[in-house]
Design a protein around this motif. Structure first.
Motif, mmCIF file in Angstrom:
data_model
loop_
_atom_site.group_PDB
_atom_site.id
_atom_site.type_symbol
_atom_site.label_atom_id
_atom_site.label_comp_id
_atom_site.label_asym_id
_atom_site.label_seq_id
_atom_site.Cartn_x
_atom_site.Cartn_y
_atom_site.Cartn_z
ATOM 1 N N GLY A 229 0.818 -1.204 0.000
ATOM 2 C CA GLY A 229 0.000 0.000 0.000
ATOM 3 C C GLY A 229 0.857 1.261 0.000
ATOM 4 N N ARG A 230 0.245 2.336 -0.422
ATOM 5 C CA ARG A 230 0.934 3.634 -0.504
ATOM 6 C C ARG A 230 1.433 4.055 0.887
ATOM 7 N NH1 ARG A 230 -0.208 7.048 -4.625
ATOM 8 N NH2 ARG A 230 -0.286 5.072 -5.772
ATOM 9 N N TYR A 231 2.678 4.490 0.932
ATOM 10 C CA TYR A 231 3.369 4.972 2.146
ATOM 11 C C TYR A 231 3.702 3.848 3.125
ATOM 12 C CZ TYR A 231 1.511 9.226 0.096
ATOM 13 O OH TYR A 231 1.179 10.215 -0.787
ATOM 14 N N ASP A 232 3.774 2.634 2.621
ATOM 15 C CA ASP A 232 4.327 1.550 3.428
ATOM 16 C C ASP A 232 5.773 1.883 3.788
ATOM 17 O OD1 ASP A 232 4.358 -1.351 4.380
ATOM 18 O OD2 ASP A 232 5.983 -1.399 2.912
ATOM 19 N N MET A 233 6.243 1.319 4.882
ATOM 20 C CA MET A 233 7.609 1.569 5.332
ATOM 21 C C MET A 233 8.626 1.332 4.219
ATOM 22 S SD MET A 233 9.801 -0.808 7.924
ATOM 23 C CE MET A 233 9.870 -2.017 6.583
ATOM 24 N N ALA A 234 8.411 0.293 3.418
ATOM 25 C CA ALA A 234 9.364 -0.019 2.348
ATOM 26 C C ALA A 234 9.458 1.126 1.342
ATOM 27 C CB ALA A 234 8.940 -1.303 1.642
ATOM 28 N N GLN A 235 8.337 1.798 1.075
ATOM 29 C CA GLN A 235 8.365 2.925 0.147
ATOM 30 C C GLN A 235 9.116 4.108 0.754
ATOM 31 O OE1 GLN A 235 4.536 4.511 -1.019
ATOM 32 N NE2 GLN A 235 5.409 5.741 -2.674
ATOM 33 N N LEU A 236 8.894 4.372 2.014
ATOM 34 C CA LEU A 236 9.504 5.529 2.660
ATOM 35 C C LEU A 236 11.014 5.376 2.821
ATOM 36 C CD1 LEU A 236 6.805 6.162 5.425
ATOM 37 C CD2 LEU A 236 6.990 7.211 3.157
ATOM 38 N N PHE A 238 13.069 4.078 0.514
ATOM 39 C CA PHE A 238 13.819 4.202 -0.738
ATOM 40 C C PHE A 238 14.558 5.532 -0.780
ATOM 41 C CE2 PHE A 238 10.974 0.855 -2.470
ATOM 42 C CZ PHE A 238 11.957 0.034 -3.004
ATOM 43 N N LYS A 239 15.742 5.500 -1.350
ATOM 44 C CA LYS A 239 16.567 6.703 -1.437
ATOM 45 C C LYS A 239 16.330 7.416 -2.760
ATOM 46 C CE LYS A 239 20.224 5.101 1.582
ATOM 47 N NZ LYS A 239 20.428 3.708 1.788
ATOM 48 N N LYS A 240 16.813 8.637 -2.814
ATOM 49 C CA LYS A 240 16.700 9.429 -4.036
ATOM 50 C C LYS A 240 17.401 8.697 -5.183
ATOM 51 C CE LYS A 240 17.613 14.074 -5.827
ATOM 52 N NZ LYS A 240 18.213 15.401 -5.561
ATOM 53 N N GLY A 241 16.763 8.678 -6.334
ATOM 54 C CA GLY A 241 17.344 7.996 -7.482
ATOM 55 C C GLY A 241 16.800 6.595 -7.698
ATOM 56 N N GLN A 242 16.056 6.060 -6.718
ATOM 57 C CA GLN A 242 15.503 4.716 -6.859
ATOM 58 C C GLN A 242 14.069 4.720 -7.392
ATOM 59 O OE1 GLN A 242 16.832 3.376 -2.668
ATOM 60 N NE2 GLN A 242 16.972 1.490 -3.861
ATOM 61 N N CYS A 243 13.500 5.893 -7.575
ATOM 62 C CA CYS A 243 12.136 6.004 -8.100
ATOM 63 C C CYS A 243 12.181 6.040 -9.628
ATOM 64 C CB CYS A 243 11.454 7.256 -7.557
ATOM 65 S SG CYS A 243 9.723 7.393 -8.042
ATOM 66 N N LEU A 244 11.569 5.048 -10.274
ATOM 67 C CA LEU A 244 11.562 4.962 -11.734
ATOM 68 C C LEU A 244 10.436 5.794 -12.339
ATOM 69 C CD1 LEU A 244 12.143 1.104 -12.081
ATOM 70 C CD2 LEU A 244 13.846 2.924 -12.253
ATOM 71 N N SER A 245 9.293 5.826 -11.649
ATOM 72 C CA SER A 245 8.148 6.652 -12.050
ATOM 73 C C SER A 245 7.274 6.780 -10.812
ATOM 74 C CB SER A 245 7.392 5.991 -13.220
ATOM 75 O OG SER A 245 6.906 4.717 -12.841
ATOM 76 N N GLY A 246 6.103 7.423 -10.957
ATOM 77 C CA GLY A 246 5.284 7.674 -9.787
ATOM 78 C C GLY A 246 4.994 6.428 -8.967
ATOM 79 N N ASN A 247 5.513 6.359 -7.753
ATOM 80 C CA ASN A 247 5.285 5.268 -6.796
ATOM 81 C C ASN A 247 5.795 3.905 -7.275
ATOM 82 O OD1 ASN A 247 3.672 6.894 -4.795
ATOM 83 N ND2 ASN A 247 2.402 7.137 -6.615
ATOM 84 N N PHE A 248 6.690 3.900 -8.257
ATOM 85 C CA PHE A 248 7.303 2.681 -8.796
ATOM 86 C C PHE A 248 8.814 2.779 -8.609
ATOM 87 C CE2 PHE A 248 8.270 -0.052 -12.710
ATOM 88 C CZ PHE A 248 7.939 -1.246 -12.064
ATOM 89 N N TYR A 249 9.396 1.830 -7.866
ATOM 90 C CA TYR A 249 10.788 1.939 -7.435
ATOM 91 C C TYR A 249 11.596 0.713 -7.834
ATOM 92 C CZ TYR A 249 8.900 5.569 -4.325
ATOM 93 O OH TYR A 249 8.279 6.683 -3.822
ATOM 94 N N VAL A 250 12.913 0.874 -7.867
ATOM 95 C CA VAL A 250 13.813 -0.252 -8.089
ATOM 96 C C VAL A 250 14.635 -0.489 -6.825
ATOM 97 C CG1 VAL A 250 15.640 1.212 -9.110
ATOM 98 C CG2 VAL A 250 15.589 -1.257 -9.573
ATOM 99 N N ARG A 251 14.713 -1.751 -6.420
ATOM 100 C CA ARG A 251 15.514 -2.121 -5.258
ATOM 101 C C ARG A 251 16.982 -2.238 -5.664
ATOM 102 N NH1 ARG A 251 11.149 -5.967 -5.108
ATOM 103 N NH2 ARG A 251 9.635 -5.530 -3.463
ATOM 104 N N GLY A 252 17.825 -2.419 -4.678
ATOM 105 C CA GLY A 252 19.258 -2.546 -4.941
ATOM 106 C C GLY A 252 19.607 -3.755 -5.774
ATOM 107 N N ASP A 253 18.762 -4.802 -5.737
ATOM 108 C CA ASP A 253 19.046 -6.018 -6.509
ATOM 109 C C ASP A 253 18.445 -5.995 -7.906
ATOM 110 O OD1 ASP A 253 16.365 -6.331 -6.002
ATOM 111 O OD2 ASP A 253 16.570 -8.125 -4.758
ATOM 112 N N GLY A 254 17.829 -4.867 -8.296
ATOM 113 C CA GLY A 254 17.276 -4.738 -9.640
ATOM 114 C C GLY A 254 15.808 -5.106 -9.758
ATOM 115 N N THR A 255 15.223 -5.716 -8.733
ATOM 116 C CA THR A 255 13.786 -6.006 -8.767
ATOM 117 C C THR A 255 13.014 -4.721 -8.463
ATOM 118 O OG1 THR A 255 13.710 -6.641 -6.423
ATOM 119 C CG2 THR A 255 14.178 -8.380 -8.038
#
Length: 313
Positions: A229-236, A238-255
């Motif tokens: 869900g929006r604003y889950d701890m995992a989303q908060l 993420f560091k700058k540069g890991q956001c690919l588009s609105g609310n869509f992120y990439v983890r350190g392992d590429g997933t």
């Protein structure tokens, strides 16, 4: 770089499972509390009886919009509704008879073709949902299908000592691949499970993926979803540069991972011709005493049903 994550998505997920194998996730025994549709049919009948006997108590349990009362009330309402979908007999109409006839023609031979209750989990990983279902639900008519984008994950499922080919069929599948079909006919599934999987694909591809899945459901069949869900701890975190588009992120392992509002899955499923049974936000404060961490978790939980008389083919 975002294009690379899409092109090489299979590599990133294969690498993930090669590193973690079956030690990363725990078996989801909470499944049968949140999704009683996955339990044996006799347990569902007990649940229905319990609900009818305790209806007034359940209705008085609502505390506030986000409290446990909401989850309890909605959970039992959706459980009852799903049971009604299973037991209700649709009117016999010419178009329905024709659809059943068509299904019989094309559905003679496929894995689990003799089963009376069919479950598909999309994005099964190493089987942390599938194996608890197989262990708990001893219905002889049950057959479970499970697929994952990662061939490594499917290998781990198939080599698990609990894997029984007479009750389960695991296969590699990309739910975004419009050219690749599922190994079951349209209108043949009772339940489709999506647990933390829809969030892993590109938002632009979600609608077509859900449209294809909805065609596999029987009238009265149901999709069960649990995701971030929006604003889950995992989303908060993420560091700058890991956001690919609105609310869509990439983890350190590429997933990758997307974080949903309630409205977004509602739009996806209703556009695919399904009806809402449950759509709620599950907010929980988790405490890790070992690491002295307090974690604010936000999950979306949904149940959407295919109408008994559906025009969706």
């Amino acid at each position: 770089m975002p294009v690379d994550y899409e092109i090489n998505a299979h590599k990133y997920w294969n690498d993930f499972y090669k590193i973690h194998e079956n030690g990363f996730f725990k078996d989801r025994h909470w499944l049968f509390t949140e999704f009683p549709e996955l339990a044996p049919s006799q347990n569902q009948n007990h649940l229905k009886d319990w609900f009818l006997e305790n209806k007034s108590e359940v209705c008085e349990c609502r505390n506030n919009e986000d409290g446990p009362g909401l989850i309890m009330e909605e959970q039992h309402k959706c459980s009852l509704k799903s049971l009604e979908h299973k037991t209700q007999t649709p009117p016999v109409e010419e178009n329905v008879t024709q659809k059943i006839s068509d299904l019989e023609i094309c559905a003679d031979e496929f894995p689990g073709s003799s089963a009376t209750y069919r479950i598909l989990e999309v994005g099964c990983g190493v089987g942390n949902t599938v194996f608890p279902i197989l262990q708990t639900n001893n219905d002889p008519g049950l057959f479970v299908y499970c697929c994952d984008f990662s061939s490594t994950a499917i290998e781990l499922v198939q080599t698990n000592s609990e894997y029984d080919p007479s009750r389960c069929f695991a296969f590699v599948h990309d739910l975004c691949d419009e050219e690749k079909s599922y190994p079951v006919p349209k209108g043949s599934l009772d339940i489709i499970i999506l647990i933390f999987v829809l969030s892993a694909i590109v938002p632009d591809k979600m609608q077509k993926a859900i449209n294809r899945l909805s065609r596999l459901l029987k009238p009265g069949g149901m999709v069960l979803l649990r995701d971030y869900g929006r604003y889950d701890m995992a989303q908060l975190r993420f560091k700058k540069g890991q956001c690919l588009s609105g609310n869509f992120y990439v983890r350190g392992d590429g997933t990758r991972v997307y974080f949903f509002t309630q409205e977004e899955p509602d739009m996806l499923f209703t556009t695919a011709g399904l009806e809402k049974v449950q759509n709620l936000v599950d907010r929980r404060l988790q405490v890790n005493r070992g690491k002295q961490l307090t974690m604010y978790r936000v999950w979306i939980q949904c149940k959407y049903c295919k109408p008994l008389l559906s025009s969706t083919s």
